[in-house]
Design an enzyme around this catalytic site. Structure first.
Site, PDB file in Angstrom:
ATOM      1  N   LYS A  52     -21.106  46.822  57.721  1.00  0.00           N
ATOM      2  CA  LYS A  52     -19.476  47.110  57.234  1.00  0.00           C
ATOM      3  C   LYS A  52     -18.232  47.514  57.842  1.00  0.00           C
ATOM      4  O   LYS A  52     -17.611  46.814  58.713  1.00  0.00           O
ATOM      5  CB  LYS A  52     -19.369  47.897  55.550  1.00  0.00           C
ATOM      6  N   GLN A  96     -20.554  55.214  50.234  1.00  0.00           N
ATOM      7  CA  GLN A  96     -21.737  54.801  50.620  1.00  0.00           C
ATOM      8  C   GLN A  96     -22.268  55.605  48.893  1.00  0.00           C
ATOM      9  O   GLN A  96     -22.741  56.148  49.574  1.00  0.00           O
ATOM     10  CB  GLN A  96     -22.116  54.464  51.643  1.00  0.00           C
ATOM     11  N   ASP A 119     -14.514  48.880  45.981  1.00  0.00           N
ATOM     12  CA  ASP A 119     -15.288  48.696  45.730  1.00  0.00           C
ATOM     13  C   ASP A 119     -15.593  47.942  44.533  1.00  0.00           C
ATOM     14  O   ASP A 119     -16.131  47.398  43.617  1.00  0.00           O
ATOM     15  CB  ASP A 119     -16.456  50.072  45.422  1.00  0.00           C
TER      16      ASP A 119
END
Ligand code: GUN
Length: 297
Positions: A52, A96, A119
């Site tokens: 990412k 995460q 997200d």
């Protein structure tokens, strides 16, 4: 033999467009920023986060990286998130998952707030998606929708079967595909661990989406001839012939499935790169909103 859906290639094309959007917003004085928070040392999470961050650099998004120990308290992690939320240079915050068991993923997701939730996991953003008023869409399901669009498959009126009901893939994907909207409008079945006769359902699918997280759980004999097969699974299996000692496989047994399907995504190189690309896209969306807002004060 099925045609391969090349997620890397689709991603590369989309990233060109994202790079241009980043340049435009930078010309308006806004550098898109993404906070990437990793707690602990889960090897899979480590490699996702690295990918990412590299992707951010590649398109000109500034990433704010935070590596935190697995014994961090929930209160300290909440404070980190609050600092990023208050930081005007940060357009998106990604923590995460999974998190260590002593930390509530729900409380952390709530703390990110809906405005920086690139997200798409915040309850408000999931609710908006369900109502057909989307803001940030969850990246993996969004990436699957883009892949279908790219290969020219319109889900309208088709039987779509999703195997897996996670909050980050199965459930949001079902909600996106069932919307009365262009690129959706499908008849959707969601299968899960309590589903009886899984094969009965999968064999009816014009579009079969495997998101169960179980290596090879969908084999060619469970697939309708000429179906489109999207494999969201990313599973590590031991492989002594590899330097790393493992290799990545999907939920679909590729070699038997590719003989039956019309289109199929490989693992790796299918859905995976799209997830990251949609994260970049959401981050630039957020930066564009910042650029359109009058400056504070
Ligand atoms: N863990 C697995 N997939 C994801 C994702 O898309 N975002 C975050 N934050 N964590 C994940």
């Amino acid at each position: 033999m099925a045609q391969i859906i090349d997620g890397k290639q689709v991603s590369a094309r989309m990233r060109e467009d994202i790079r241009r959007r980043v340049e435009t917003v930078r010309d308006r004085g806004v550098i898109p920023g993404l906070a990437v928070v990793l707690v602990g040392d889960n090897p899979a999470s480590h490699s996702y986060v690295k990918a990412k961050e590299a992707a951010c650099g590649d398109v000109g998004i500034r990433s704010f990286d935070r590596r935190l120990p697995s014994d961090i308290t929930e209160a300290d992690l909440l404070a980190e998130v609050a600092a990023f939320r208050a930081n005007p240079d940060v357009d998106g915050i990604l923590v995460q998952l999974p998190l260590p068991h002593h930390i509530s993923e729900e409380r952390i997701t709530d703390a990110i707030g809906s405005e920086k939730d690139v997200d798409g996991f915040h309850p408000e953003n999931l609710g908006r998606m369900l109502l057909g008023r989307p803001r940030f869409l969850p990246c993996t399901p969004f990436g699957v929708m883009k892949l279908l669009e790219t290969i020219g498959i319109d889900p309208a009126g088709k039987e779509v079967v999703i195997v897996g009901r996670s909050n980050i893939v199965g459930k949001p994907l079902a909600s996106m595909l069932v919307q009365k909207a262009r690129g959706a409008n499908a008849t959707v079945t969601v299968c899960h661990t309590a589903t009886e006769r899984l094969e009965y359902h999968t064999k009816r699918a014009d579009i079969l989406i495997a998101a169960a997280g179980k290596a090879g759980c969908i084999s060619g004999d469970m697939i309708k001839p000429q179906a489109v097969v999207i494999d969201v699974g990313v599973n590590r299996v031991e492989d002594a012939s590899r330097k790393s000692g493992y290799r990545l496989v999907g939920d679909v047994d590729f070699s038997s499935a590719e003989r039956v399907a019309s289109w199929i995504t490989p693992v790796p190189g299918g859905v995976g790169p799209m997830t990251i690309t949609m994260l970049l896209s959401n981050t630039v969306d957020s930066a564009e909103s910042r650029a359109s807002r009058p400056a504070d004060g």
